[in-house]
Design a protein around this motif. Structure first.
Motif, PDB file in Angstrom:
ATOM      1  N   ARG C  99       0.834  -1.214   0.000  1.00  0.00           N
ATOM      2  CA  ARG C  99       0.000   0.000   0.000  1.00  0.00           C
ATOM      3  C   ARG C  99       0.862   1.254   0.000  1.00  0.00           C
ATOM      4  NH1 ARG C  99      -3.133  -3.253   3.610  1.00  0.00           N
ATOM      5  NH2 ARG C  99      -2.036  -2.386   5.403  1.00  0.00           N
ATOM      6  N   ILE C 100       1.948   1.204   0.787  1.00  0.00           N
ATOM      7  CA  ILE C 100       2.825   2.372   0.886  1.00  0.00           C
ATOM      8  C   ILE C 100       3.601   2.561  -0.420  1.00  0.00           C
ATOM      9  CG2 ILE C 100       4.890   3.232   2.053  1.00  0.00           C
ATOM     10  CD1 ILE C 100       3.764   1.811   4.614  1.00  0.00           C
ATOM     11  N   ARG C 101       4.164   1.471  -0.933  1.00  0.00           N
ATOM     12  CA  ARG C 101       4.972   1.580  -2.155  1.00  0.00           C
ATOM     13  C   ARG C 101       4.109   2.031  -3.338  1.00  0.00           C
ATOM     14  NH1 ARG C 101       9.668   1.250   0.400  1.00  0.00           N
ATOM     15  NH2 ARG C 101      10.606  -0.809   0.613  1.00  0.00           N
ATOM     16  N   ALA C 102       2.895   1.511  -3.422  1.00  0.00           N
ATOM     17  CA  ALA C 102       2.025   1.829  -4.553  1.00  0.00           C
ATOM     18  C   ALA C 102       1.216   3.089  -4.298  1.00  0.00           C
ATOM     19  CB  ALA C 102       1.086   0.654  -4.828  1.00  0.00           C
ATOM     20  N   LYS C 103       1.332   3.625  -3.099  1.00  0.00           N
ATOM     21  CA  LYS C 103       0.507   4.782  -2.711  1.00  0.00           C
ATOM     22  C   LYS C 103      -0.950   4.518  -3.076  1.00  0.00           C
ATOM     23  CE  LYS C 103       4.273   8.000  -3.861  1.00  0.00           C
ATOM     24  NZ  LYS C 103       5.097   7.506  -2.737  1.00  0.00           N
ATOM     25  N   ASN C 104      -1.421   3.346  -2.714  1.00  0.00           N
ATOM     26  CA  ASN C 104      -2.774   2.923  -3.067  1.00  0.00           C
ATOM     27  C   ASN C 104      -3.335   2.111  -1.903  1.00  0.00           C
ATOM     28  OD1 ASN C 104      -5.006   1.458  -3.960  1.00  0.00           O
ATOM     29  ND2 ASN C 104      -4.205   1.215  -6.032  1.00  0.00           N
ATOM     30  N   PRO C 105      -4.318   2.644  -1.204  1.00  0.00           N
ATOM     31  CA  PRO C 105      -4.800   1.965   0.005  1.00  0.00           C
ATOM     32  C   PRO C 105      -5.621   0.699  -0.281  1.00  0.00           C
ATOM     33  CG  PRO C 105      -6.105   3.928  -0.418  1.00  0.00           C
ATOM     34  CD  PRO C 105      -4.992   3.938  -1.429  1.00  0.00           C
ATOM     35  N   LEU C 106      -6.026   0.496  -1.520  1.00  0.00           N
ATOM     36  CA  LEU C 106      -6.923  -0.622  -1.845  1.00  0.00           C
ATOM     37  C   LEU C 106      -6.205  -1.826  -2.422  1.00  0.00           C
ATOM     38  CD1 LEU C 106      -9.909   1.308  -3.508  1.00  0.00           C
ATOM     39  CD2 LEU C 106      -9.298   1.080  -1.092  1.00  0.00           C
ATOM     40  N   ILE C 107      -5.021  -1.609  -2.945  1.00  0.00           N
ATOM     41  CA  ILE C 107      -4.427  -2.626  -3.814  1.00  0.00           C
ATOM     42  C   ILE C 107      -4.048  -3.917  -3.098  1.00  0.00           C
ATOM     43  CG2 ILE C 107      -2.049  -1.833  -3.586  1.00  0.00           C
ATOM     44  CD1 ILE C 107      -1.844  -2.250  -6.643  1.00  0.00           C
TER      45      ILE C 107
ATOM     46  N   HIS D  94     -17.231  -8.521   3.428  1.00  0.00           N
ATOM     47  CA  HIS D  94     -17.567  -9.196   4.686  1.00  0.00           C
ATOM     48  C   HIS D  94     -16.435  -9.074   5.702  1.00  0.00           C
ATOM     49  CE1 HIS D  94     -21.532 -10.788   3.754  1.00  0.00           C
ATOM     50  NE2 HIS D  94     -21.100 -10.731   2.503  1.00  0.00           N
ATOM     51  N   GLY D  95     -15.226  -8.827   5.234  1.00  0.00           N
ATOM     52  CA  GLY D  95     -14.150  -8.507   6.175  1.00  0.00           C
ATOM     53  C   GLY D  95     -14.508  -7.250   6.965  1.00  0.00           C
ATOM     54  N   ALA D  96     -15.052  -6.258   6.274  1.00  0.00           N
ATOM     55  CA  ALA D  96     -15.470  -5.028   6.965  1.00  0.00           C
ATOM     56  C   ALA D  96     -16.569  -5.329   7.983  1.00  0.00           C
ATOM     57  CB  ALA D  96     -15.970  -4.013   5.936  1.00  0.00           C
ATOM     58  N   ILE D  97     -17.539  -6.107   7.567  1.00  0.00           N
ATOM     59  CA  ILE D  97     -18.651  -6.417   8.479  1.00  0.00           C
ATOM     60  C   ILE D  97     -18.144  -7.219   9.682  1.00  0.00           C
ATOM     61  CG2 ILE D  97     -20.939  -7.478   8.638  1.00  0.00           C
ATOM     62  CD1 ILE D  97     -21.219  -7.121   5.588  1.00  0.00           C
ATOM     63  N   LEU D  98     -17.213  -8.133   9.425  1.00  0.00           N
ATOM     64  CA  LEU D  98     -16.647  -8.920  10.527  1.00  0.00           C
ATOM     65  C   LEU D  98     -15.933  -8.009  11.536  1.00  0.00           C
ATOM     66  CD1 LEU D  98     -15.711 -11.422  12.066  1.00  0.00           C
ATOM     67  CD2 LEU D  98     -13.992 -11.813  10.292  1.00  0.00           C
ATOM     68  N   ARG D  99     -15.141  -7.062  11.035  1.00  0.00           N
ATOM     69  CA  ARG D  99     -14.454  -6.147  11.968  1.00  0.00           C
ATOM     70  C   ARG D  99     -15.465  -5.401  12.845  1.00  0.00           C
ATOM     71  NH1 ARG D  99     -11.157  -5.377   7.305  1.00  0.00           N
ATOM     72  NH2 ARG D  99     -12.410  -3.599   6.647  1.00  0.00           N
ATOM     73  N   ILE D 100     -16.553  -4.992  12.212  1.00  0.00           N
ATOM     74  CA  ILE D 100     -17.567  -4.234  12.959  1.00  0.00           C
ATOM     75  C   ILE D 100     -18.290  -5.135  13.955  1.00  0.00           C
ATOM     76  CG2 ILE D 100     -19.782  -3.032  12.695  1.00  0.00           C
ATOM     77  CD1 ILE D 100     -18.619  -1.973   9.983  1.00  0.00           C
ATOM     78  N   ARG D 101     -18.724  -6.296  13.491  1.00  0.00           N
ATOM     79  CA  ARG D 101     -19.469  -7.212  14.365  1.00  0.00           C
ATOM     80  C   ARG D 101     -18.604  -7.680  15.540  1.00  0.00           C
ATOM     81  NH1 ARG D 101     -24.216  -6.090  12.154  1.00  0.00           N
ATOM     82  NH2 ARG D 101     -24.921  -7.415  10.448  1.00  0.00           N
ATOM     83  N   ALA D 102     -17.322  -7.944  15.252  1.00  0.00           N
ATOM     84  CA  ALA D 102     -16.438  -8.462  16.303  1.00  0.00           C
ATOM     85  C   ALA D 102     -15.779  -7.342  17.089  1.00  0.00           C
ATOM     86  CB  ALA D 102     -15.358  -9.359  15.666  1.00  0.00           C
ATOM     87  N   LYS D 103     -16.010  -6.105  16.658  1.00  0.00           N
ATOM     88  CA  LYS D 103     -15.339  -4.956  17.294  1.00  0.00           C
ATOM     89  C   LYS D 103     -13.847  -5.248  17.412  1.00  0.00           C
ATOM     90  CE  LYS D 103     -19.400  -4.051  20.236  1.00  0.00           C
ATOM     91  NZ  LYS D 103     -20.201  -3.653  19.064  1.00  0.00           N
ATOM     92  N   ALA D 185     -15.086   0.966  -2.411  1.00  0.00           N
ATOM     93  CA  ALA D 185     -13.895   1.501  -1.736  1.00  0.00           C
ATOM     94  C   ALA D 185     -14.141   1.666  -0.235  1.00  0.00           C
ATOM     95  CB  ALA D 185     -13.497   2.830  -2.369  1.00  0.00           C
ATOM     96  N   GLU D 186     -15.384   1.916   0.146  1.00  0.00           N
ATOM     97  CA  GLU D 186     -15.675   2.159   1.563  1.00  0.00           C
ATOM     98  C   GLU D 186     -15.343   0.947   2.447  1.00  0.00           C
ATOM     99  OE1 GLU D 186     -17.616   2.838  -0.967  1.00  0.00           O
ATOM    100  OE2 GLU D 186     -18.498   4.834  -0.736  1.00  0.00           O
ATOM    101  N   PHE D 187     -15.495  -0.245   1.897  1.00  0.00           N
ATOM    102  CA  PHE D 187     -15.326  -1.442   2.732  1.00  0.00           C
ATOM    103  C   PHE D 187     -13.908  -1.601   3.285  1.00  0.00           C
ATOM    104  CE2 PHE D 187     -19.022  -3.388   0.294  1.00  0.00           C
ATOM    105  CZ  PHE D 187     -19.865  -3.464   1.394  1.00  0.00           C
ATOM    106  N   TYR D 188     -12.922  -1.171   2.514  1.00  0.00           N
ATOM    107  CA  TYR D 188     -11.535  -1.448   2.876  1.00  0.00           C
ATOM    108  C   TYR D 188     -11.156  -0.898   4.248  1.00  0.00           C
ATOM    109  CZ  TYR D 188     -10.773  -2.730  -2.046  1.00  0.00           C
ATOM    110  OH  TYR D 188     -10.824  -3.311  -3.283  1.00  0.00           O
ATOM    111  N   SER D 189     -11.742   0.247   4.610  1.00  0.00           N
ATOM    112  CA  SER D 189     -11.304   0.884   5.856  1.00  0.00           C
ATOM    113  C   SER D 189     -12.339   0.802   6.971  1.00  0.00           C
ATOM    114  CB  SER D 189     -10.956   2.353   5.577  1.00  0.00           C
ATOM    115  OG  SER D 189     -12.045   2.980   4.913  1.00  0.00           O
ATOM    116  N   LEU D 190     -13.531   0.328   6.656  1.00  0.00           N
ATOM    117  CA  LEU D 190     -14.567   0.241   7.697  1.00  0.00           C
ATOM    118  C   LEU D 190     -14.111  -0.651   8.852  1.00  0.00           C
ATOM    119  CD1 LEU D 190     -17.976  -0.206   5.816  1.00  0.00           C
ATOM    120  CD2 LEU D 190     -17.419   1.549   7.512  1.00  0.00           C
ATOM    121  N   GLY D 191     -14.292  -0.148  10.055  1.00  0.00           N
ATOM    122  CA  GLY D 191     -14.054  -0.963  11.245  1.00  0.00           C
ATOM    123  C   GLY D 191     -12.590  -1.129  11.609  1.00  0.00           C
TER     124      GLY D 191
END
Lengths: 192, 192, 192, 192, 192, 192
Positions: C99-107, D94-103, D185-191
């Motif tokens: 993520r840091i090298r690619a400056k892309n938080p999703l990749i 579902h990774g995002a939902i898991l982080r939220i559900r499991a806090k 894109a929202e899912f990646y950082s949720l939770g």
């Protein structure tokens, strides 16, 4: 030779030579005279005389018949497919025969491990590609596979031969693994 | 030795000895003096001096270190896992070393094809079961696997050694397959 | 930091910093000063100083060397192959670096799960196809695979680099899985 | 929002919200109001209204029903099996939902890569062992697998729930991979 | 019909008809009147009314919808993928439906075992190649697979249908294997 | 019967009855008189008289010999392993024989798809577990597998029989797949 001494030959009982049916003993004695030892596949299968007779009749029908495949090429098929099937007896015994047939001390170890990197022709690699597909995923074999053989000059009968050898030794590999069939010590150094 | 003559050593360029960095040439010359020939892994990796240095440092850290595993046992791990990874160079070169270390001309071909049927101890089979699991499905390794080792008297440090050797040669197997690294002819008959 | 507190870092013993050889402690301290924390791979491997040194020398030879592959592309190789090898430490730690090298938080999350669906170029997918084949079926790698790379402008040296990174981290994946190497909490959110 | 802008959501056509059947639009608007965005699985499946309705009815029947499995545990099943099925959308959403559900901001990346090394209980690992067997080799599931669940206190109905979730998301994984369903894109950082 | 008598239908409880919700009983009675018996999938899923409703809504959305695939072709997809997933209920029940839909008493056994050798068109084999890839390795599905379908005249919507049926019955296969769902005796001979 | 009409029997040439060697024609005529039709395996293999003779000698040695396995049990082994090997001819032809031998019209379809869910005894499932391991991973067969058979009362000779049948039909499966050996229409309904 007592049965106790033969224990390592196979995890199943191995009959004494004098107790075998005459035709089986005769074949074994002939092999012993020619080779100087009795390959353990003969002793292991002698536990089942009818299977012994059918096995070697089938073997000879595929390995001794006239045809375009050289005897060395037939052994390559045995060694390559037996390697992937992890059959110790077949790799070691037929590796020896391959070295002798091909008059090449290096080829068996190459083909047993990864024929794609072996010192063989592209035509022989195509032959082994087909043999390996028959061995591992025969349900996927289709006309494109036959065409790949034809592109290297293999006839329809050659294709049958390759498939037959691959299939027959697939059976042999399974029997050898189940019986713990032990490679004779002589095979390891023959043809090196 | 021209580059053309070296073509068969690797599908990548192989530098002339006199063009190699001094430390690399020194190691290669030392091996040559000891063995009578230069194993091709040295010539292949000399194309990348930094990787050469790290590779052999890692190799020595695992294979030359003191520890409970005998040198023959370490080579068994190499040969068994390289067989399943279908690495021609590793099976043939380390098969030779295994024969020498174990003072047993038959063991390498047995272990390379199916160690479960080899003339080794139950303890060595447990060692190879662990090495094979690390090689093929490391993500499934768990405490039960360590306990199986302990039941045969292996220590925690032995477990690390087995895993390290399996993992390192898994890397080596991949490099050898990608580079078409060719086993030297000398290896085939050494120790037989 | 006591050894008990470090227990979760690895299922093997982790030495205290003051007990490590000077060069290893120096490298770890330097990483800590740069990153703000000590990645657990350093602590885990410090249990074996010689392997530590060789591991990081190899790592740097592949990941820090000049070459056509960008640093982000090298991390893509690590993340994609570590995902398939189910290596938690490598996916999470190198995901952060990617993520840091690619400056892309999703990749990183994309490449870790299925690079074929990731927001990367066709050229990068060809790079990862090759890396994945080296990782999973290196015995099948042949000239057609190199030609596929060349069609995307990769040089022979790039091919070596891709294969080397795939092979090295295949080793690393196995060590991390066997040692239960724990990803530091910091990695999860870095670069997001 | 034009169809062109939505192209990345799915490789199949995505209807405009105003063209959707009323019940489907209503569900999507409700989700959007609650989440702040429309998860792409809703837009992708809206191409097929009847399948949309059945899919979410099935989803809710498994994921929203009362039962002994916590909502976090149900999401663990989704994330672990989707990881092995290499489904980008499912792991990330579902990774995002898991982080939220499991806090727990770390758990999803752990479970997605190798749940055997995750910070979860032995009971949860047994749950995921069963879910994974259903996902990968359901034809081998037998009474011993149910007994392993019972040993951790799971009821017969829990077993059905675990299997149902694993099977349903196996379907979902396949649909997402075929449609190139893109994680928002929202899912990646949720939770996190 | 007592619960004990129903034991063989499923390893989970099967409710009596009079205890089922009205809509579920109505659907079951309608099927019984039309077919002369109650297929066990209805009884098995009646244990979970909400899942029952979603399952059959999804089933109908894929199997009853208008479209270019004939009803026989949809059943071919079910039978071929269920065969590889080793689902006894699905192969036997949908094999019967396939024989009836195709008015061909031989086709189901052919397609269940190896569709590549079945008496179907090349177009249908391409359809099943795609369905099988979705079933077994959906993460590898890419544009080349859609192009192969297009070459046989399949539309984008046909591709979705094929994938949807393959994915839905992949779920169904897993549920049937976990519940030991028993094929009704009537299915074996229907349409022969 | 012209060669064109025989095309569907096998992708290889099928000789006319009057052109076959006398012993082969005699066996075929005898089968025809007993069964009312000529199973295509006889016609396909008649292309290779020596292989024909060895094949049926081997077949009879395993399937007609005295022993503890009933004839129905031997056919179960054929059907279960042929199902996993995706051999259409073997599943359909031996499925018919199994129905007749077991006097059970349902058993063949059950065993062909997933013997673990079939209406057979636990002892028969243990027999098929062994047969399947021989068929799919013979290199892993060890003493624990023989002990599992013994626990169900199977003798050492029974174990050989099970392995022999599994191995022989593994060969037969491969030959049938390569030759596109077509199941006779008669087999589909026999014994139902």
């Amino acid at each position: 030779m007592t049965q106790a001494q033969q224990a390592a030959v196979s995890r199943f009982p191995v009959p004494d030579l004098q107790d075998m049916p005459e035709d089986i003993r005769a074949r074994i004695v002939a092999v012993q005279e020619k080779s100087g030892f009795i390959p353990n596949v003969f002793l292991t299968l002698a536990h089942r005389p009818d299977e012994f007779r059918a096995f070697f009749a089938y073997h000879d029908a595929l390995m001794e018949k006239p045809g375009n495949l050289t005897k060395a090429e037939r052994e390559m098929i045995v060694v390559a497919t037996s390697g992937v099937n992890q059959c110790q007896y077949c790799v070691i015994a037929h590796g020896a025969i391959l070295r002798i047939r091909a008059k090449n001390p290096l080829i068996a170890d190459q083909v047993a491990t990864n024929y794609r990197k072996a010192d063989i022709t592209e035509r022989q690699k195509a032959m082994l590609d087909f043999a390996m597909k028959v061995s591992q995923t025969a349900h996927l074999v289709g006309e494109a596979d036959f065409e790949a053989l034809q592109a290297h000059g293999f006839s329809e009968d050659d294709a049958w031969d390759i498939a037959g050898i691959s299939a027959f030794f697939g059976m042999s590999n399974r029997i050898a693994n189940v019986t713990n069939m032990r490679p004779n010590a002589e095979f390891y150094s023959l043809g090196r």
